[in-house]
Design a protein around this motif. Structure first.
Motif: not given
Length: 173
Positions: A56-63, A73-79, A106-115
């Protein structure tokens, strides 16, 4: 004649707007197979439709300039990512047209760990959306690569529905 042209132009603009509000800027719909996916994650792992089969895949388009993306993004990361990452699931942040250096910040700023991958020329984004569509979109694919849910912007109710759909799809085994 000029007045008739003006009226026709206004009607055309209104019809175009109505179509875009109905499809929310997508040219794909739930039930369609995903358009061709060909990306590399920041670590150079290739991502294709074939490599996503069985997940099951989620493609999250972002900038990085997108304030709504940053809010979501924090909600995507946690939930989503933290909840489902150990299942047959992948969440991929797809950054739109930015440099690897900017995306790393951007990744560091948002603290996300997903690819995360970069859609360098926007062609993947364009394969899902109409011309000039905005980011902050999540596209959920089932294990066969069919689109099962589409989001636009960040809306709590819609986000929760997406999480429910992912959970239900993963329970199908």
């Amino acid at each position: 004649m000029k007045r008739l042209f003006t009226i026709i132009t206004i009607l055309f603009i209104n019809l175009s707007f109505a179509q875009n509000t109905d499809n929310r800027g997508y040219k794909v719909k739930v039930g369609d197979m995903s358009p061709e996916i060909s990306l590399n994650l920041l670590d150079d792992t290739p991502i294709t439709n074939q490599s996503l089969k069985g997940k099951v895949t989620v493609l999250q388009f972002t900038a990085s300039w997108c304030s709504v993306c940053i809010k979501e993004m924090p909600h995507l990361e946690k939930q989503v990512w933290q909840r489902f990452k150990n299942e047959d699931f992948i969440l991929i942040g797809v950054d739109l047209k930015e440099t690897p250096e900017k995306v790393e910040k951007f990744i560091k700023k948002t603290n996300i760990t997903y690819p995360v991958a970069i859609d360098k020329d926007g062609s993947l984004f364009d394969s899902f959306t109409v011309k000039n569509a905005g980011v902050t979109r999540n596209i959920v694919l089932n294990k066969k690569g069919e689109i099962i849910f589409l989001t636009r912007l960040y809306n709590v109710e819609e986000f929760n529905k997406m999480v429910e759909i992912i959970d239900n799809e993963l329970k199908k085994g």
